[in-house]
Design an enzyme around this catalytic site. Structure first.
Site, PDB file in Angstrom:
ATOM      1  N   GLU A  90      78.628   4.942  22.637  1.00 40.71           N
ATOM      2  CA  GLU A  90      79.102   3.571  22.419  1.00 40.71           C
ATOM      3  C   GLU A  90      79.140   3.243  20.925  1.00 40.71           C
ATOM      4  O   GLU A  90      80.036   2.551  20.473  1.00 40.71           O
ATOM      5  CB  GLU A  90      78.211   2.559  23.158  1.00 40.71           C
ATOM      6  CG  GLU A  90      78.317   2.627  24.679  1.00 40.71           C
ATOM      7  CD  GLU A  90      79.727   2.453  25.207  1.00 40.71           C
ATOM      8  OE1 GLU A  90      80.544   1.805  24.532  1.00 40.71           O
ATOM      9  OE2 GLU A  90      80.033   2.976  26.289  1.00 40.71           O
ATOM     10  N   TYR A 110      77.611  -6.270  24.275  1.00 40.08           N
ATOM     11  CA  TYR A 110      78.429  -5.222  24.877  1.00 40.08           C
ATOM     12  C   TYR A 110      77.632  -3.925  25.062  1.00 40.08           C
ATOM     13  O   TYR A 110      77.559  -3.371  26.150  1.00 40.08           O
ATOM     14  CB  TYR A 110      79.686  -4.972  24.018  1.00 40.08           C
ATOM     15  CG  TYR A 110      80.352  -3.701  24.407  1.00 40.08           C
ATOM     16  CD1 TYR A 110      81.138  -3.651  25.556  1.00 40.08           C
ATOM     17  CD2 TYR A 110      80.136  -2.520  23.703  1.00 40.08           C
ATOM     18  CE1 TYR A 110      81.706  -2.468  25.970  1.00 40.08           C
ATOM     19  CE2 TYR A 110      80.689  -1.337  24.102  1.00 40.08           C
ATOM     20  CZ  TYR A 110      81.481  -1.307  25.236  1.00 40.08           C
ATOM     21  OH  TYR A 110      82.028  -0.128  25.645  1.00 40.08           O
ATOM     22  N   ASP A 135      84.401  -5.315  26.947  1.00 41.70           N
ATOM     23  CA  ASP A 135      85.042  -4.896  25.705  1.00 41.70           C
ATOM     24  C   ASP A 135      86.495  -5.378  25.758  1.00 41.70           C
ATOM     25  O   ASP A 135      86.881  -6.094  26.687  1.00 41.70           O
ATOM     26  CB  ASP A 135      84.941  -3.373  25.531  1.00 41.70           C
ATOM     27  CG  ASP A 135      85.755  -2.610  26.566  1.00 41.70           C
ATOM     28  OD1 ASP A 135      86.212  -3.233  27.565  1.00 41.70           O
ATOM     29  OD2 ASP A 135      85.964  -1.394  26.392  1.00 41.70           O
ATOM     30  N   CYS A 141      96.224  -0.453  32.324  1.00 42.13           N
ATOM     31  CA  CYS A 141      96.489  -1.855  31.965  1.00 42.13           C
ATOM     32  C   CYS A 141      96.416  -1.978  30.442  1.00 42.13           C
ATOM     33  O   CYS A 141      95.549  -2.633  29.896  1.00 42.13           O
ATOM     34  CB  CYS A 141      95.469  -2.760  32.649  1.00 42.13           C
ATOM     35  SG  CYS A 141      95.922  -4.492  32.569  1.00 42.13           S
ATOM     36  N   CYS A 198     101.974  -1.459  35.924  1.00 40.48           N
ATOM     37  CA  CYS A 198     101.562  -2.185  37.124  1.00 40.48           C
ATOM     38  C   CYS A 198     101.943  -1.456  38.416  1.00 40.48           C
ATOM     39  O   CYS A 198     101.199  -1.511  39.392  1.00 40.48           O
ATOM     40  CB  CYS A 198     102.182  -3.578  37.138  1.00 40.48           C
ATOM     41  SG  CYS A 198     101.675  -4.549  35.714  1.00 40.48           S
ATOM     42  N   CYS A 225      99.237   0.852  39.257  1.00 35.35           N
ATOM     43  CA  CYS A 225      97.884   0.332  39.087  1.00 35.35           C
ATOM     44  C   CYS A 225      97.193   0.147  40.448  1.00 35.35           C
ATOM     45  O   CYS A 225      97.785  -0.415  41.374  1.00 35.35           O
ATOM     46  CB  CYS A 225      97.951  -1.006  38.354  1.00 35.35           C
ATOM     47  SG  CYS A 225      96.346  -1.814  38.234  1.00 35.35           S
ATOM     48  N   CYS A 276      96.155  -8.342  41.789  1.00 35.23           N
ATOM     49  CA  CYS A 276      96.355  -8.887  40.438  1.00 35.23           C
ATOM     50  C   CYS A 276      97.240 -10.144  40.438  1.00 35.23           C
ATOM     51  O   CYS A 276      98.405 -10.108  40.836  1.00 35.23           O
ATOM     52  CB  CYS A 276      96.979  -7.811  39.560  1.00 35.23           C
ATOM     53  SG  CYS A 276      97.277  -8.369  37.882  1.00 35.23           S
TER      54      CYS A 276
HETATM   55  S1  SF4 Z   1      98.677  -4.893  38.055  1.00 31.84           S
HETATM   56 FE1  SF4 Z   1      97.434  -6.268  36.813  1.00 31.84          FE
HETATM   57  S2  SF4 Z   1      95.592  -5.117  36.346  1.00 31.84           S
HETATM   58 FE2  SF4 Z   1      97.129  -3.649  37.044  1.00 31.84          FE
HETATM   59  S3  SF4 Z   1      98.169  -2.912  35.197  1.00 31.84           S
HETATM   60 FE3  SF4 Z   1      99.343  -4.653  35.963  1.00 31.84          FE
HETATM   61  S4  SF4 Z   1      98.518  -6.400  34.882  1.00 31.84           S
HETATM   62 FE4  SF4 Z   1      97.021  -4.767  34.665  1.00 31.84          FE
END
Ligand code: SF4
Ligand SMILES: [Zn+2]
Length: 474
Positions: free
Chosen positions: A67, A154, A172, A228, A235, A238, A244
């Site tokens: 870290e 953190y 972070d 992200c 997305c 993701c 989301c």
């Molecule tokens: S769906 Fe949401 S969390 Fe996933 S990459 Fe897109 S903006 Fe980021």
């Protein structure tokens, strides 16, 4: 929910229901198990108390080390240093017993040397109190933040959750970005006390109250680092796209109101809230209206434009400096900066100009006085400062008269071999000026320095050179 819901919305938009929390954790941990990068500092969860005490000490040492190294430094830069460091100081006791010069030398090339100093002090503290001492290492963030050098909220969260598998949040930049998008939080995150930051910390704390908080926190950070990302969130791939809120808003925007943002930016229409909310349920964290200038032309950029909230940038201050590179065979003369922006680092003797000083005549005077030639000009960006350095070079023949002048001004420094300059704790600006004056990049593997600016003093002057600092020497 329809597109531009960030205007006036219910505070429930940012809530974590039981179902939502559960599905986020499951989707993320599944993805992490299959897709995460294999990094040497990743630690599998070991419930606190289930293994011998020494094992947690070893885990916390590795966590503290990685870290600290990763602060302001990219993963690919840290990787070879991390491995090399553990060969040199395999345990926290080895580090704590090492002389400071040895620790600093092992850090050479990673930059931000104060980190090495604090890491060394932290190791000494932990060994004295919790290995040689009688008290076992505490798992409360407050203890770490208050007592262990270099540990802030953190790093405390990272050590507690990753090393001990005890619940604590880590926020972070990656986590802040993921959570602001996941929960459509557009509140101010410019300082830790800003409303948006506080809400994100609260949500991170709730999410980390799970079976393996360290594993969960690492998965959130990994998602921010690889999927992200700041400018191009992926997305469609993701694991959290079903949960989301920002992605839902984007889909709805694409479906229904493609031109709404372009129109709003041109002042042709107002963006209307798409949900009717009782006044007492309005979110008070996000601003009540969106600054139209942040809205993108195309809906594709909607998420990254709005989440996370970006404070207006502070205007950059222009600064003009005269830098003196004194050379002797294969050496240059550097002084240790005691104060200012680059305090603690070595740098060429530098004169910062005040606004009312005439750069051209000052340069002429210095050239004459120090028998120096103008090598050229470099431009360097600090956070809020744009510094233009006019680099004067005094060759071996004239170095003595230049040094005499410095001594009269009580400036002290040392001669350093050009190829060792990158390894003694200097800024990128110093390296940039070194390259301009000598054409050498030294032996460091640091990235190539940005190109010096060509042009006469007059050209540079045209770029509205201002400075509010007074001269430091000469
Ligand atoms: S769906 Fe949401 S969390 Fe996933 S990459 Fe897109 S903006 Fe980021
Ligand atoms: Zn809100």
């Amino acid at each position: 929910m329809a597109g531009p819901a960030t205007l006036r919305h219910s505070s429930s938009l940012h809530a974590l229901t039981l179902d939502k929390t559960r599905s986020i954790r499951t989707a993320l941990l599944d993805w992490y198990a299959k897709e995460a990068r294999q990094l040497p500092w990743r630690l599998p969860p070991v419930a606190f108390g289930a293994a011998p005490y020494e094992q947690y000490i070893d885990r916390l040492y590795r966590c503290l080390l990685s870290e600290t190294m990763l602060q302001q430094t990219q993963v690919k830069t840290v990787l070879p240093f991390y491995e090399k460091w553990l060969k040199k100081f395999p345990t926290i006791v080895d580090l704590s017993n090492a002389p400071e010069e040895e620790v600093m030398a092992a850090w050479a090339g990673l930059g931000y040397y104060s980190r090495a100093k604090r890491l060394h002090q932290a190791a000494k503290h932990l060994v004295k109190e919790h290995i040689d001492g009688e008290v076992k290492v505490p798992t409360e963030p407050e203890y770490w933040i208050k007592n262990v050098p270099g540990v802030g909220p953190y790093t405390a969260g990272a050590i507690i959750s990753i090393s001990f598998d005890v619940s604590a949040p880590i926020v972070d930049g990656n986590v802040q970005r993921v959570l602001s998008r996941l929960l459509a939080i557009h509140g101010d995150t410019s300082t830790p006390k800003s409303q948006g930051s506080r809400l994100i910390w609260e949500r991170a704390t709730e999410l980390a109250k799970c079976e393996h908080p360290g594993e969960f926190n690492q998965s959130l950070m990994e998602l921010g680092a690889t999927v992200c990302t700041p400018v191009a969130p992926n997305c469609t791939r993701c694991p959290l796209n079903k949960q989301c809120e920002a992605f839902k808003q984007l889909l709805s925007l694409k479906r229904e109101r493609k031109d709404v943002f372009a129109k709003a930016r041109n002042g042709k229409s107002a963006i209307q809230p798409s949900v009717s909310v009782e006044i007492e349920n309005f979110c008070t964290v996000c601003p009540g209206s969106i600054d139209a200038s942040v809205l993108p032309e195309k809906p594709e950029a909607y998420i990254q434009s709005l989440y996370p909230f970006k404070p207006a940038k502070k205007a950059q201050r222009e600064e003009n400096a005269i830098v003196l590179v004194i050379m002797r065979k294969h050496e240059v003369y550097l002084e240790k900066k005691e104060k200012g922006l680059l305090a603690g680092l070595y740098d060429f003797p530098t004169q910062l100009l005040s606004t009312d000083e005439d750069l051209e005549s000052l340069l002429d005077e210095r050239k004459r006085l120090l028998r120096a030639t103008l090598s050229g000009t470099t431009m360097h960006l600090f956070t809020h400062i744009r510094r233009t350095s006019h680099v004067l070079k005094s060759d071996e023949k004239h170095a003595i008269s230049a040094l005499d002048d410095l001594k009269r001004k009580n400036i002290t420094g040392k001669w350093v071999a050009i190829d060792q300059v990158p390894d003694i704790g200097v800024s990128e600006l110093c390296l940039k000026n070194l390259r301009l004056a000598t054409g050498s990049e030294g032996s460091s593997k640091r990235k190539a320095f940005s190109k010096p600016i060509k042009g006469s003093v007059k050209d540079v002057k045209k770029r509205k050179m201002l400075s509010d600092r007074t001269s430091e020497f000469f």
